[in-house]
Enzyme design. Structure first.
Site, PDB file in Angstrom:
ATOM      1  N   GLU A 164      -3.377   4.702  13.329  1.00 23.90           N
ATOM      2  CA  GLU A 164      -4.693   4.054  12.846  1.00 23.90           C
ATOM      3  C   GLU A 164      -5.339   2.928  13.474  1.00 23.90           C
ATOM      4  OE1 GLU A 164      -4.682   4.161   8.644  1.00 23.90           O
ATOM      5  OE2 GLU A 164      -4.445   6.206   8.394  1.00 23.90           O
TER       6      GLU A 164
HETATM    7  C1  BMA Z   1      -2.119   5.494   5.987  1.00 29.11           C
HETATM    8  C2  BMA Z   1      -1.042   5.159   6.598  1.00 29.11           C
HETATM    9  C3  BMA Z   1      -0.512   4.113   5.792  1.00 29.11           C
HETATM   10  C4  BMA Z   1      -0.712   3.942   4.519  1.00 29.11           C
HETATM   11  C5  BMA Z   1      -1.313   5.238   3.854  1.00 29.11           C
HETATM   12  C6  BMA Z   1      -1.856   4.826   2.513  1.00 29.11           C
HETATM   13  O1  BMA Z   1      -3.537   5.541   6.424  1.00 29.11           O
HETATM   14  O2  BMA Z   1      -0.946   5.345   8.009  1.00 29.11           O
HETATM   15  O3  BMA Z   1      -0.744   2.994   6.675  1.00 29.11           O
HETATM   16  O4  BMA Z   1       0.232   3.645   3.796  1.00 29.11           O
HETATM   17  O5  BMA Z   1      -2.435   5.467   4.716  1.00 29.11           O
HETATM   18  O6  BMA Z   1      -2.897   4.144   2.370  1.00 29.11           O
END
Ligand code: BMA
Length: 864
Positions: free
Chosen positions: A447
Site C-alpha cells: 500500500e
Molecule cells: C490493509 C493492510 C493492513 C491493515 C488492514 C486493515 O490495508 O495492508 O495495513 O491492517 O488494511 O486496516
C-alpha cells in the site's frame, strides 16, 4: 556466569557448523531513555527476545492480558546485553572461521573477546563475521549489545530527513529495517522486541559452498519435458575442487548426477517426458519435491562441504492480457499452463514474539487453509520474510505464496545507506525463497503507492528511474532496486506494490486492488461487493470477534469485570480506528442484535461470516473462463492474529477458526452454487412517482474449479417464513470446467410484484442445492431477503441430535446463521454459520464432543 559450552573443531576437513546456543545470560544496561539500569544477569536460551525472557522470569506481566501492554513499553526503550562464553580448540585445517548470526533484532553490537565484530541495523539480514583471528584457544566470550529500536529509529529519522507520512505506528519505523508491526498496527500491540531472534553458530571451513542457483522448469508446449540449470558459487575456492551434484526424489532415488570442476560451476540437465513430475497447486495435481545435493570435494577426494536444495518443476506466470468485453487486463496466476482462481488469505506474523512460533504452529495454519479450501497465502509487507517452515509446508501442500517485500503503509525514505541495506536484504530474501515452488510473486511493498497517491506525491508521468529526490523517494526501491534483484537472482514475477496497476493503485481494471470500501473507505454495504470487484482483490475484510474462550483468555486473572463489549480491556484488544462505529454500523444496518458479550461475539461473527462469504461468492462468479477472467483472486484480510484480539482475522491467535472461516470454505469448494437477489423498481412512466412496480429478481449460477466439466442438478426451493414451501423447481446444469456458469435468472419464485412500499415483501427464503448424478449434495446456498433486521422470525423447532463425532441438525422453518458450541473446552467443528432448511437435515462433523450437549445460536433465537 553460567556454565560455558565446549566448542571443538574436530580434525576433519568437512565444513563444521557449531551452534553457540548454550550458557547465555542477559541484563538491562543504561539507555538514553532509562540511564539508570542495574546490571542483573538472568540466564536465557536463544533464539529469543527480551520480552519473552522477562515474562518467563515473571519480571513483567504478560502484555497480551488486560492492559498490561502499557506496563511493558519501557522494555523497548531500554538497552540490553546478552553474553555467553565457550571453550574453543582451533582445528588445524580450518583456514576460516565465521560467526554466523542468522538474525539479530535489530541494532546490535557484536563483540568477541572484547573486539568488535560488527554492528547491525537490519533485522532481516543474516550476518557472517569472519573471526578466526579473534578466537582464543580455550575460553572465549561473545557479547551482543542491543540498543533500543525506538531510540535508534528516532535517531535515524532525525538524521535522514525527518518524519514522513504513514498509516499505523510511529513515523520513525519507516527508517528502521525491523518488522514494522512491532510499532503497533490496527490489529496489533506496540511491542518493540530486541534480541538474537534466529540461531547463532560458528562455521569452520577451508572452502565452502556459498550459493547454489537452481532454475528448474517444465519445457515444451505441453509441459511434458523439463530442464534444470544450476550454478554453484564457492567461497575461498582453491584449485582442484570438484563439485558433485545429485538430484534425488523424495524417497531418495537418484534421478541425475553430474561431476564438474568447481571453477566451471554451471551445468544443465534436460529431462524427457516422465523422468520428473510437475508440481501443482492444491486441487490440480501432486506436489512432488526433489532435492539437489551438491557436494564439494577437494583434490584428495575428501568431501569438504555439502548443501541441499529443494527442487520442484513448475512454471508460474502472472498473465496480464486484454479481456473480452471489459476494460483493462487480467491479473491471473497460471501454473503449468493452467489458470487458477486464487481464493486465499493474507498472513501477518503469527505472534508479536516471533521466537515463540514453534514449527508446528505454521503447520496448523497451513492445515487450516487446506480445510478451508484455500490455495493462496499472501505474506504481507509489515511483518517478516517468514520462517522456512511456512514456505516448506506451502510447498508440500500446494499453497501458492504471494510474497511482499517488508515495507508497509508508509512513504519510506530512500538514501544511499538505507538503500544498500535494502539491496542486501532483498538479495538474501530472494535467494532464500526462490527454491520454493509455492512462491509465485514478489511485490515491492504493501500500500505504499496508495499512501503516496493519497498525499498527491505519486507522479505516474515520471519514469526517469531517479526518484530519491522526489516526494516519493522509495520509488527508487520499488522500481529500481528490488526489480533488479528479483530479476538477477530468480525467475519469479515482480509486482511494484500490492496494490498496483492502471491509472492508480485503486484501478479496478488493471493489476490488483485492496477493496476496503466495505469497512474502511466509503463503508459500502457488503451486497455491493459485485460492483466493487477488481481484477484481483488481494485484500478486503470485515471484523468479527474471536471465540469466547479467547476473549476470556485476555482478561486479567480472576477478574471478569471487563467481560463486556465496551469495556476498557475490550477496547484495548481492538486496535482498529473507529472500530465501534464501524462494527455497529454494519450490525445496525443488518441485524437486530443483543449487546452482552456472548451475544455480541455471535452477532459480529455472523456479520463477518456473511460479509466475507458474499465477496468470495460474487467474485468467483467473475471467473468466467478463458478471456473472461474478470476477477482472478480474492485474498481475505487476514487469516491470523499476532495476539488474542478482535480483528479482521478469520481464525484467532490460538488458531481457533471463527464462523467466517467456514462460510468462506463453503464458497471455495470445487463446486459451488450462488444466487444474488435485487429489488428492481420501475415507474409506470416519467410523469409519476406514485405508480410503479417492484419486482424481486434473482440470478443463479454455479462454479466449478476442476478441469473437467460436470453435469449436475440444481434444486431450487422457495419457502415463505411462517407459511411453508411456495415453489420448487430443478435445473439441469452442465458446469463448464474451471469457470462459473450462469444458470437462470427470473423473479423470486412465490414473490408477487409489488405496487406500494407499504406492501411488505413476503419473507421468502430461496435455497439452492447442487446435486450430482447420485443425488449427493455438492453444495448448498440459501438466499434470504435482506436486511435481516426486518424479518419477523418464526417460532423455531431446531433439533440437535448429538452423535459421537457428528451432530445432526433439523428444523421446521429455515434458519440463518447457526453457530454450535458446548460448555467447557471447545470442539473442532467441520462447519459453522450454517443456514438450515426444512427437509434438508445437515450432519456436521465434530471432534472433542465427549458426550456433551450442543447449544446453538442463530438469528431469531430469542436473544435479540
Ligand atoms: C490493509 C493492510 C493492513 C491493515 C488492514 C486493515 O490495508 O495492508 O495495513 O491492517 O488494511 O486496516
Amino acid at each position: 556466569m553460567y556454565p560455558s559450552q565446549i566448542t571443538h573443531i574436530a580434525h576433519c576437513k568437512m565444513r563444521q557448523s557449531l551452534s553457540v546456543t548454550g550458557g547465555w545470560e542477559f541484563t538491562q544496561i543504561p539507555s538514553k531513555a532509562i540511564p539508570k539500569a542495574t546490571e542483573e544477569w538472568h540466564p536465557c536460551s536463544i533464539p529469543t527476545s527480551v520480552h519473552v525472557e522477562l515474562i518467563k522470569l515473571n519480571k513483567i506481566p504478560h502484555p497480551f492480558r488486560g492492559l498490561a501492554e502499557w506496563n511493558v513499553q519501557w522494555v523497548g526503550e531500554a538497552d540490553w546485553q546478552f553474553r555467553t562464553t565457550f571453550q574453543y580448540a582451533l582445528g588445524k585445517h580450518a583456514d576460516q572461521v565465521d560467526l554466523v548470526c542468522d538474525g539479530l533484532d535489530t541494532y546490535c553490537d557484536v563483540t568477541l573477546n572484547g573486539k568488535t565484530l560488527g554492528s547491525t541495523e537490519n533485522m532481516f539480514l543474516s550476518h557472517r563475521f569472519p573471526c578466526r583471528e579473534l578466537l582464543l584457544e580455550g575460553e572465549n566470550e561473545l557479547v551482543l549489545v542491543f540498543r533500543s529500536a525506538w531510540y535508534e529509529a528516532k535517531k535515524a529519522e532525525a538524521e535522514n530527513g525527518g518524519p514522513m507520512a504513514l498509516w499505523n505506528g510511529d513515523s520513525s519505523r519507516l527508517y528502521s529495517r525491523k518488522a514494522q508491526y512491532g510499532w503497533g498496527w490496527d490489529w496489533g500491540p506496540i511491542l518493540l522486541t530486541a534480541g538474537p531472534w534466529k540461531p547463532i553458530r560458528l562455521e569452520a571451513y577451508s572452502s565452502r559452498i556459498d550459493d547454489v542457483r537452481v532454475d528448474a522448469k517444465l519445457t515444451g508446449n505441453d509441459y511434458q519435458t523439463a530442464s534444470l540449470a544450476a550454478s554453484v558459487t564457492i567461497a575461498r575456492s582453491t584449485k582442484g575442487l570438484v563439485v558433485h551434484a545429485q538430484l534425488e526424489t523424495a524417497s531418495g532415488d537418484v534421478v541425475k548426477e553430474a561431476t564438474l570442476k568447481a571453477e566451471d560451476g554451471e551445468w544443465k540437465w534436460d529431462f524427457e517426458a516422465g523422468e520428473v513430475d510437475a508440481w501443482w497447486p492444491i486441487g490440480y495435481g501432486k506436489q512432488p519435491l526433489y532435492s539437489l545435493k551438491v557436494d564439494l570435494v577437494d583434490a584428495n577426494g575428501t568431501m569438504i562441504d555439502r548443501s541441499t536444495h529443494r527442487v520442484a518443476f513448475r512454471n508460474a506466470k502472472v498473465i496480464q492480457e486484454p479481456l473480452e468485453g471489459q476494460p483493462g487486463t487480467s491479473f491471473l496466476f497460471e501454473v503449468n499452463g493452467v489458470r487458477v482462481f486464487c481464493g486465499g488469505s493474507n498472513w501477518i506474523p503469527a505472534d508479536s514474539f516471533l521466537t515463540e512460533i514453534e514449527p508446528d504452529r505454521y503447520r496448523k495454519w497451513v492445515d487450516l487453509m487446506i480445510r478451508g479450501n484455500q490455495n493462496m497465502l499472501r505474506v504481507w509487507g509489515g511483518g517478516v520474510y517468514e520462517a522456512d517452515e511456512l514456505y516448506d509446508i506451502c510447498d508440500e501442500k500446494g499453497i501458492l505464496v504471494w510474497q511482499d517485500f517488508m515495507f508497509g503503509c508508509g512513504l519510506y525514505p530512500s538514501y544511499d545507506h538505507l538503500n544498500a541495506s535494502v539491496k542486501l536484504e532483498a538479495e538474501q530474501a530472494v535467494k532464500r525463497l526462490r527454491d520454493h515452488p509455492s512462491v509465485v510473486i514478489f511485490a515491492g511493498n504493501n500500500e505504499d503507492y496508495q499512501v503516496a497517491e493519497s498525499l498527491g506525491v505519486m507522479d505516474y508521468s515520471d519514469n526517469s528511474g531517479h526518484y530519491m529526490k522526489t516526494k516519493f523517494p522509495a520509488r527508487q526501491i520499488y522500481e529500481v532496486i528490488l526489480p533488479e534483484v528479483v530479476e538477477r537472482l530468480s525467475g519469479i514475477f515482480y509486482h511494484r506494490s500490492s496494490p498496483y496497476g492502471g491509472e492508480s493503485s485503486s484501478d479496478r481494471t488493471v493489476g490488483d486492488i485492496h477493496q476496503w470500501n466495505v469497512w474502511h473507505g466509503t463503508q459500502e454495504p457488503w451486497s455491493n461487493w459485485d460492483i466493487l470487484a477488481g481484477r484481483f482483490v488481494s485484500e478486503f475484510g470485515m471484523q468479527g470477534y474471536p471465540n469466547k474462550r479467547t476473549v476470556q483468555a485476555w482478561q486479567d486473572d480472576g477478574d471478569d469485570s471487563q467481560y463486556f463489549p465496551q469495556s476498557r480491556v475490550s477496547a484495548n484488544h481492538n486496535k482498529a480506528d473507529g472500530f465501534e462505529r464501524r462494527l455497529e454500523l454494519y450490525l445496525m444496518e443488518n441485524f437486530r442484535h443483543a449487546f452482552d458479550m456472548d451475544n455480541y461475539i455471535f452477532y459480529t461473527q455472523i456479520m463477518q461470516a456473511e460479509t466475507l462469504a458474499a465477496a468470495y461468492r460474487l467474485w468467483r462468479r467473475n471467473w468466467k473462463g478463458r478471456g473472461k477472467e474478470y476477477t482472478s483472486g480474492a485474498l481475505v484480510w487476514q487469516i491470523n492474529d499476532c495476539w488474542p484480539c478482535v480483528s479482521w482475522a478469520i481464525a484467532d491467535y490460538y488458531t481457533r477458526p471463527k464462523p467466517a472461516f467456514f462460510s468462506i470454505a463453503r464458497e471455495l469448494r470445487p463446486y459451488t452454487v450462488g444466487m444474488a437477489r435485487k429489488e428492481v423498481k420501475k415507474p409506470r412512466d416519467n410523469v409519476t412517482s406514485a405508480f410503479f412496480e417492484i419486482t424481486h429478481e434473482i440470478e443463479l449460477w454455479a462454479c466449478n474449479s476442476t478441469l473437467q466439466s460436470k453435469s449436475a442438478t440444481i434444486e431450487l426451493v422457495s419457502w415463505e417464513l411462517h407459511k411453508g414451501e411456495v415453489d420448487r423447481r430443478t435445473f439441469d446444469v452442465n458446469m463448464a470446467p474451471n469457470a462459473s456458469t450462469e444458470v437462470w435468472k427470473g423473479t423470486v419464485p412465490g414473490q408477487p410484484v409489488r405496487t406500494s412500499q407499504a406492501d411488505v415483501p413476503r419473507p421468502i427464503v430461496v435455497q439452492a442445492r447442487l446435486l450430482d448424478d447420485q443425488g449427493e449434495v455438492l453444495a448448498r446456498y440459501s438466499n434470504w431477503p435482506e436486511p435481516w433486521k426486518y424479518l419477523i422470525f418464526p417460532k423455531y423447532d431446531l433439533k440437535i441430535t448429538e452423535g459421537s463425532d457428528s451432530v445432526t441438525l433439523s428444523t421446521n422453518e429455515p434458519i440463518k446463521g447457526i453457530v454450535l458450541d458446548v460448555e467447557g473446552d471447545d470442539c473442532d467443528w467441520d462447519d459453522q454459520a450454517i443456514d438450515l432448511f426444512p427437509g434438508d437435515d445437515q450432519v456436521i462433523g465434530v471432534r472433542g464432543l465427549g458426550g456433551r450437549k450442543v447449544v446453538a445460536k442463530y438469528l431469531g433465537d430469542g436473544s435479540a
